[in-house]
Design a protein around this motif. Sequence first.
Motif, mmCIF file in Angstrom:
data_model
loop_
_atom_site.group_PDB
_atom_site.id
_atom_site.type_symbol
_atom_site.label_atom_id
_atom_site.label_comp_id
_atom_site.label_asym_id
_atom_site.label_seq_id
_atom_site.Cartn_x
_atom_site.Cartn_y
_atom_site.Cartn_z
ATOM 1 N N VAL A 1 0.845 -1.184 0.000
ATOM 2 C CA VAL A 1 0.000 0.000 0.000
ATOM 3 C C VAL A 1 0.885 1.241 0.000
ATOM 4 N N GLU A 2 0.355 2.297 -0.562
ATOM 5 C CA GLU A 2 1.079 3.560 -0.590
ATOM 6 C C GLU A 2 0.247 4.626 0.102
ATOM 7 N N PHE A 3 0.809 5.183 1.160
ATOM 8 C CA PHE A 3 0.181 6.281 1.883
ATOM 9 C C PHE A 3 0.664 7.587 1.273
ATOM 10 N N THR A 4 -0.237 8.526 1.102
ATOM 11 C CA THR A 4 0.103 9.861 0.615
ATOM 12 C C THR A 4 -0.371 10.867 1.651
ATOM 13 N N ALA A 5 0.468 11.850 1.946
ATOM 14 C CA ALA A 5 0.106 12.880 2.920
ATOM 15 C C ALA A 5 -0.724 13.960 2.248
ATOM 16 N N LEU A 6 -1.807 14.352 2.911
ATOM 17 C CA LEU A 6 -2.624 15.486 2.484
ATOM 18 C C LEU A 6 -2.265 16.695 3.343
ATOM 19 N N ILE A 7 -2.541 17.874 2.852
ATOM 20 C CA ILE A 7 -2.292 19.111 3.597
ATOM 21 C C ILE A 7 -3.111 19.103 4.885
ATOM 22 N N ASP A 8 -2.460 19.441 5.994
ATOM 23 C CA ASP A 8 -3.137 19.624 7.281
ATOM 24 C C ASP A 8 -3.080 21.112 7.603
ATOM 25 N N GLU A 9 -4.167 21.818 7.308
ATOM 26 C CA GLU A 9 -4.202 23.274 7.483
ATOM 27 C C GLU A 9 -4.127 23.724 8.930
ATOM 28 N N SER A 10 -4.231 22.803 9.866
ATOM 29 C CA SER A 10 -4.118 23.187 11.276
ATOM 30 C C SER A 10 -2.651 23.379 11.686
ATOM 31 N N ARG A 11 -1.740 23.074 10.794
ATOM 32 C CA ARG A 11 -0.309 23.172 11.091
ATOM 33 C C ARG A 11 0.299 24.401 10.412
ATOM 34 N N ASP A 12 1.479 24.778 10.883
ATOM 35 C CA ASP A 12 2.182 25.941 10.341
ATOM 36 C C ASP A 12 2.838 25.616 9.007
ATOM 37 N N ASP A 13 3.024 26.669 8.197
ATOM 38 C CA ASP A 13 3.726 26.539 6.930
ATOM 39 C C ASP A 13 5.101 25.904 7.178
ATOM 40 N N GLY A 14 5.473 24.986 6.324
ATOM 41 C CA GLY A 14 6.722 24.262 6.496
ATOM 42 C C GLY A 14 6.517 22.926 7.183
ATOM 43 N N GLY A 15 5.344 22.712 7.749
ATOM 44 C CA GLY A 15 5.035 21.458 8.436
ATOM 45 C C GLY A 15 3.643 20.959 8.103
ATOM 46 N N LEU A 16 3.133 21.314 6.930
ATOM 47 C CA LEU A 16 1.759 20.984 6.557
ATOM 48 C C LEU A 16 1.543 19.508 6.228
ATOM 49 N N LEU A 17 2.612 18.789 5.863
ATOM 50 C CA LEU A 17 2.461 17.405 5.427
ATOM 51 C C LEU A 17 2.977 16.376 6.429
#
Length: 180
Positions: free
Chosen positions: A150-166
């Motif tokens: 299986v392949e997991f892909t990270a989606l944007i997490d807007e609750s986090r700061d820029d530079g750490g969204l994924l």
Amino acid sequence: MGDISNVQIGVQNLTYGTEDLGHTNGGCEFAYEPEYTDVIVDLYGNTAVDKSLTGEVVRVTVPLAEVTVDKLKNAIPTGTIVEDSTAGTKKLTIGSQAGKRLSENAQELVLHPSWLPTSDKSLNITLHKAVITSEVTLPFRKDEQSVYEVEFTALIDESRDDGGLLATIGDTSVTSGSTT
């Protein structure tokens, strides 16, 4: 000079949401793929004066070795578990209408080195909102173990700061200090 103690080998323990994904067979692989576009100006023709980030992809590929209905549900996020509590049986039904958003099923994926104590999160890899985006092929052969990748892909997490969204590599509880 290099430090031989920083050379790592070994497998990862994987947690998706609150569930241990179980045994793997063949190791797992983390990939970071940035995408850039050239910034050009007339004065220098087609020679780039800079590069600008246009996107990033964070993926983790895992060959899972445990075959259960619950584990397959993780691999097929649009499927539905149906349980008969009186009979103690369950099944996974597959088939959804087009347009279903995977973000509804996104969960945190944590890779923790098996050679480190649970409390040492210094080399953890965490995808904050991970979804499985690969096809699932479950081989059944007389002379091979059933392993499905299986392949997991990270989606944007807007609750986090820029530079750490994924994703985060290291201890996610680190909250203060200088950034570089």
